[in-house]
Write an enzyme that holds these catalytic residues in place. Structure first.
Site, PDB file in Angstrom:
ATOM      1  NE  ARG A  31     -18.860  11.520 -34.016  1.00 52.60           N
ATOM      2  CZ  ARG A  31     -18.275  12.017 -32.942  1.00 52.60           C
ATOM      3  NH1 ARG A  31     -18.338  11.388 -31.798  1.00 52.60           N
ATOM      4  NH2 ARG A  31     -17.640  13.182 -32.985  1.00 52.60           N
ATOM      5  NE  ARG A 172     -16.439   6.436 -21.567  1.00 55.43           N
ATOM      6  CZ  ARG A 172     -16.932   7.069 -22.627  1.00 55.43           C
ATOM      7  NH1 ARG A 172     -17.809   6.463 -23.420  1.00 55.43           N
ATOM      8  NH2 ARG A 172     -16.563   8.300 -22.908  1.00 55.43           N
ATOM      9  CB  SER A 193     -15.790   8.420 -31.116  1.00 55.65           C
ATOM     10  OG  SER A 193     -16.722   8.007 -30.143  1.00 55.65           O
ATOM     11  CE  LYS A 279      -2.690  -2.739   0.200  1.00 59.05           C
ATOM     12  NZ  LYS A 279      -1.695  -3.799   0.152  1.00 59.05           N
ATOM     13  CG  ASN A 300      -6.188  -6.526   1.663  1.00 63.86           C
ATOM     14  OD1 ASN A 300      -6.925  -6.919   2.574  1.00 63.86           O
ATOM     15  ND2 ASN A 300      -5.696  -7.342   0.753  1.00 63.86           N
ATOM     16  CG  ASP A 315      -2.237  -7.407   1.350  1.00 61.52           C
ATOM     17  OD1 ASP A 315      -2.480  -8.028   0.300  1.00 61.52           O
ATOM     18  OD2 ASP A 315      -2.133  -6.171   1.416  1.00 61.52           O
ATOM     19  CG  ASN A 367      13.499  -0.148   3.879  1.00 64.70           C
ATOM     20  OD1 ASN A 367      13.173  -0.668   2.815  1.00 64.70           O
ATOM     21  ND2 ASN A 367      13.104   1.062   4.242  1.00 64.70           N
ATOM     22  CG  MET A 406       6.992  -4.097 -10.071  1.00 61.94           C
ATOM     23  SD  MET A 406       6.095  -3.417  -8.656  1.00 61.94           S
ATOM     24  CE  MET A 406       6.253  -1.680  -8.940  1.00 61.94           C
ATOM     25  CB  ALA A 429       6.054  -8.927  -2.383  1.00 61.58           C
ATOM     26  CD  GLN A 463      -9.405  -8.438  -1.858  1.00 64.98           C
ATOM     27  OE1 GLN A 463      -9.502  -8.460  -3.077  1.00 64.98           O
ATOM     28  NE2 GLN A 463      -8.832  -7.443  -1.208  1.00 64.98           N
TER      29      GLN A 463
HETATM   30  P1  NAP Z   1       5.682   0.694  -0.511  1.00 67.95           P
HETATM   31  O1  NAP Z   1       4.947   0.826   0.764  1.00 67.95           O
HETATM   32  O2  NAP Z   1       5.810   1.861  -1.413  1.00 67.95           O
HETATM   33  O3  NAP Z   1       7.199   0.200  -0.131  1.00 67.95           O
HETATM   34  C1  NAP Z   1       8.189   0.098  -1.104  1.00 67.95           C
HETATM   35  C2  NAP Z   1       9.443  -0.534  -0.505  1.00 67.95           C
HETATM   36  O4  NAP Z   1      10.392  -0.701  -1.572  1.00 67.95           O
HETATM   37  C3  NAP Z   1      10.121   0.323   0.553  1.00 67.95           C
HETATM   38  O5  NAP Z   1      10.711  -0.516   1.522  1.00 67.95           O
HETATM   39  C4  NAP Z   1      11.196   1.046  -0.268  1.00 67.95           C
HETATM   40  O6  NAP Z   1      12.317   1.445   0.493  1.00 67.95           O
HETATM   41  C5  NAP Z   1      11.617  -0.050  -1.209  1.00 67.95           C
HETATM   42  N1  NAP Z   1      12.269   0.470  -2.412  1.00 67.95           N
HETATM   43  C6  NAP Z   1      11.700   1.181  -3.407  1.00 67.95           C
HETATM   44  N2  NAP Z   1      12.616   1.452  -4.373  1.00 67.95           N
HETATM   45  C7  NAP Z   1      13.787   0.926  -3.957  1.00 67.95           C
HETATM   46  C8  NAP Z   1      15.106   0.881  -4.508  1.00 67.95           C
HETATM   47  N3  NAP Z   1      15.370   1.444  -5.689  1.00 67.95           N
HETATM   48  N4  NAP Z   1      16.084   0.236  -3.820  1.00 67.95           N
HETATM   49  C9  NAP Z   1      15.789  -0.364  -2.633  1.00 67.95           C
HETATM   50  N5  NAP Z   1      14.569  -0.350  -2.053  1.00 67.95           N
HETATM   51  C10 NAP Z   1      13.578   0.283  -2.708  1.00 67.95           C
HETATM   52  O7  NAP Z   1       5.105  -0.494  -1.397  1.00 67.95           O
HETATM   53  P2  NAP Z   1       4.432  -1.878  -0.881  1.00 67.95           P
HETATM   54  O8  NAP Z   1       2.954  -1.740  -0.832  1.00 67.95           O
HETATM   55  O9  NAP Z   1       5.140  -2.319   0.345  1.00 67.95           O
HETATM   56  O10 NAP Z   1       4.729  -2.845  -2.124  1.00 67.95           O
HETATM   57  C11 NAP Z   1       6.053  -3.288  -2.370  1.00 67.95           C
HETATM   58  C12 NAP Z   1       6.045  -4.381  -3.440  1.00 67.95           C
HETATM   59  O11 NAP Z   1       5.277  -5.487  -2.997  1.00 67.95           O
HETATM   60  C13 NAP Z   1       5.441  -3.939  -4.769  1.00 67.95           C
HETATM   61  O12 NAP Z   1       6.219  -4.487  -5.815  1.00 67.95           O
HETATM   62  C14 NAP Z   1       4.060  -4.561  -4.755  1.00 67.95           C
HETATM   63  O13 NAP Z   1       3.568  -4.841  -6.072  1.00 67.95           O
HETATM   64  C15 NAP Z   1       4.348  -5.857  -4.003  1.00 67.95           C
HETATM   65  N6  NAP Z   1       3.122  -6.409  -3.376  1.00 67.95           N
HETATM   66  C16 NAP Z   1       2.683  -7.599  -3.840  1.00 67.95           C
HETATM   67  C17 NAP Z   1       1.554  -8.154  -3.291  1.00 67.95           C
HETATM   68  C18 NAP Z   1       1.058  -9.457  -3.834  1.00 67.95           C
HETATM   69  O14 NAP Z   1      -0.117  -9.775  -3.673  1.00 67.95           O
HETATM   70  N7  NAP Z   1       1.902 -10.253  -4.451  1.00 67.95           N
HETATM   71  C19 NAP Z   1       0.865  -7.511  -2.254  1.00 67.95           C
HETATM   72  C20 NAP Z   1       1.358  -6.286  -1.785  1.00 67.95           C
HETATM   73  C21 NAP Z   1       2.490  -5.751  -2.353  1.00 67.95           C
HETATM   74  P3  NAP Z   1      12.393   2.901   1.186  1.00 67.95           P
HETATM   75  O15 NAP Z   1      11.703   2.761   2.496  1.00 67.95           O
HETATM   76  O16 NAP Z   1      13.841   3.172   1.307  1.00 67.95           O
HETATM   77  O17 NAP Z   1      11.703   3.856   0.255  1.00 67.95           O
END
Ligand code: NAP
Length: 487
Positions: A31, A172, A193, A279, A300, A315, A367, A406, A429, A463
């Site tokens: 380039r 790509r 680039s 989902k 999923n 899941d 929750n 997280m 989780a 899966q």
């Molecule tokens: P989601 O539907 O967005 O739900 C998030 C949850 O976290 C809700 O209950 C929410 O509460 C709560 N939350 C968020 N911020 C918070 C805070 N500051 N204080 C207290 N509660 C809080 O997400 P999701 O799909 O269920 O996933 C949740 C977690 O599970 C993620 O970390 C994801 O990576 C993990 N996960 C892991 C796997 C695995 O294969 N290991 C699979 C699926 C998910 P509110 O209802 O009050 O907002």
């Protein structure tokens, strides 16, 4: 072929980067519009691979700001010196005549969009006398790639076709399946680039680009955002270990997921993983649903069965398997009769709640937003609690599905350490980081700590098994996941 552009500014750096690029590139693009000074004759004498000489003007997205005559003189000199390829913009094609053994790539670029009349653009490139026609255009949506693949598929003329930007990433990789003459890859981060260029290392090792062909099966993860997803690394490694002719792509789907799935039927994708926020939405695009996925209202995993899309949910099984293995195995399930405290009421909580109730566990759901806990609890016949009251709930198993702890908020835990009692099984989780603050405190309190890694690997392995009918290489999948997480 993989082409690595060299975008260094000085003769010395260009030579050094050419030597570095030679390890992964079949072709190197010089380039020269990035270079402040260079001696083309020496560069060509010392080239370690065939080269494309490019001197892109600003109007075509390049850096060259000097006179048009001087710019084209460099390209004509490249032809005289016998460079393998020279890249000439469509509007200047007539001013850099063919010569010797140099093949002319005639190119056009659109940094705004994929033009509506892409076929006409391609026809014009071919008509200009191009040995190789090249167009690069900005994808604003993942579906824009489809039009590029159509042109590639239908032409017999050597063509380089790609979409730029994050939405164009799949062009790509997958372009090769449809006959792309070459793809561009960067030497590494910061050396791209054009926007959206993947590193040559990822193209080779992660996507196994050189092995992609017309018969390669295509899989992918539907998500938004998708860049952070571990699934491409884990599932591509699984396909590689099983010697399956398949590639797994990150698919960033903005907007309507049903429209996406219907449009991508044109590519005969063999399977999808589906994650946030699609989902639920993806259910409407399924021809057939597994009863559990239907009951939970979340898919999923999608498998293409002879053109019919089957939606299921790994899941639930993946998480239950991880838990049952941690507890140790009576039949039908060691979860039967266990008191489980489930933190969270989002998508992950929903999948776990159904799995646990089906296995005869007694469930308490807490929750941050109490109303959501109440709603899910009513649905699955559980009790609902406020997150701040969980220390008072008696439980054998504590499951965290909130996103608290997280990455990057790794110093947070959804519950105070006082809520963790000796002998409890504590399952998080979250898999990034693999050892969350909750799990570290659980171990210190004498609990059995289970990382979300086990769940992630299980759901991905299920899966893989559904799609291929082969046993999943779980060890490889877990190793790659841990490597990617730096664990
Ligand atoms: P989601 O539907 O967005 O739900 C998030 C949850 O976290 C809700 O209950 C929410 O509460 C709560 N939350 C968020 N911020 C918070 C805070 N500051 N204080 C207290 N509660 C809080 O997400 P999701 O799909 O269920 O996933 C949740 C977690 O599970 C993620 O970390 C994801 O990576 C993990 N996960 C892991 C796997 C695995 O294969 N290991 C699979 C699926 C998910 P509110 O209802 O009050 O907002």
């Amino acid at each position: 072929m993989i082409c690595i552009p060299v975008t260094a500014k000085t003769q010395e750096r260009i030579l050094a980067e050419m030597a570095e690029a030679a390890e992964a590139a079949d072709v190197i693009e010089l380039r020269l519009d990035f270079a402040a000074r260079f001696d083309l004759k020496t560069l060509l004498e010392k080239r370690p691979r065939p080269v494309i000489v490019t001197n892109r003007p600003v109007r075509e997205g390049g850096n060259y700001r000097g006179s048009e005559e001087d710019r084209l003189a460099v390209l004509r000199q490249a032809v005289e010196l016998g460079a393998e390829y020279v890249d000439v913009e469509l509007d200047s094609a007539g001013r850099v005549p063919p010569g010797g053994r140099t093949r002319r790539i005639v190119s056009t670029h659109d940094f705004k969009e994929v033009p509506a009349d892409l076929r006409r653009v391609h026809a014009e490139l071919v008509k200009s006398g191009a040995d190789i026609a090249k167009f690069a255009c900005m994808a604003n949506h993942i579906a824009d790639n489809l039009r590029v693949f159509e042109v590639l598929r239908d032409t017999k003329h050597a063509t380089i076709a790609l979409c730029m930007g994050e939405a164009g990433l799949i062009s790509r990789i997958l372009g090769r399946k449809y006959g792309n003459f070459l793809t561009f890859a960067s030497l590494g981060k910061g050396k791209e680039s054009a926007p959206g260029q993947i590193s040559a290392a990822d193209l080779r090792a992660l996507y196994r680009y050189k092995r992609i062909g017309a018969a390669t099966e295509v899989y992918g993860v539907i998500a938004n955002p998708v860049a952070h997803s571990m699934s491409p690394a884990v599932l591509n490694a699984a396909f590689d270990a099983a010697r399956r002719d398949a590639v797994y792509l990150p698919l960033k789907v903005e907007g309507d997921v049903v429209q996406f799935v219907n449009a991508f039927k044109a590519l005969d994708i063999q399977g999808y993983s589906v994650t946030l926020p699609h989902k639920q939405g993806v259910l409407a695009a399924m021809d057939e649903l597994d009863p559990l996925a239907e009951r939970i209202g979340a898919v999923n995993t999608v498998a293409n069965r002879g053109g019919k899309l089957f939606g299921t949910n790994t899941d639930v099984t993946g998480a239950m398997k991880a838990l049952e293995e941690a507890i140790g195995g009576e039949t039908p399930s060691p979860l039967k009769g266990k008191r489980v405290l489930l933190l969270g009421a989002g998508g992950a909580a929903r999948a776990l709640a159904y799995g646990l109730i089906d296995r005869g566990a007694t469930l308490a759901i807490a929750n941050r937003t109490y109303e959501r806990a109440e709603k899910l609890a009513t649905e699955v016949s559980a009790t609902a609690h406020r997150l701040e009251d969980v220390a008072a709930v008696e439980a054998d198993i504590l499951l965290n599905t909130t996103s608290v702890g997280m990455h990057p908020n790794v110093d947070a835990s959804p519950v105070p350490a006082a809520a963790l009692r000796r002998g409890m099984v504590v399952f998080d989780a979250i898999y990034n980081p693999p050892a969350t603050k909750l799990l570290r405190e659980a171990e210190a309190a004498g609990c059995e700590a289970v990382s979300g890694i086990a769940w992630f690997v299980n759901q991905a392995a299920l899966q893989f098994e559904l799609w291929t009918g082969l046993p999943a290489p779980r060890d490889v999948m877990e190793r790659v996941l841990r490597e990617r997480l730096g664990a």
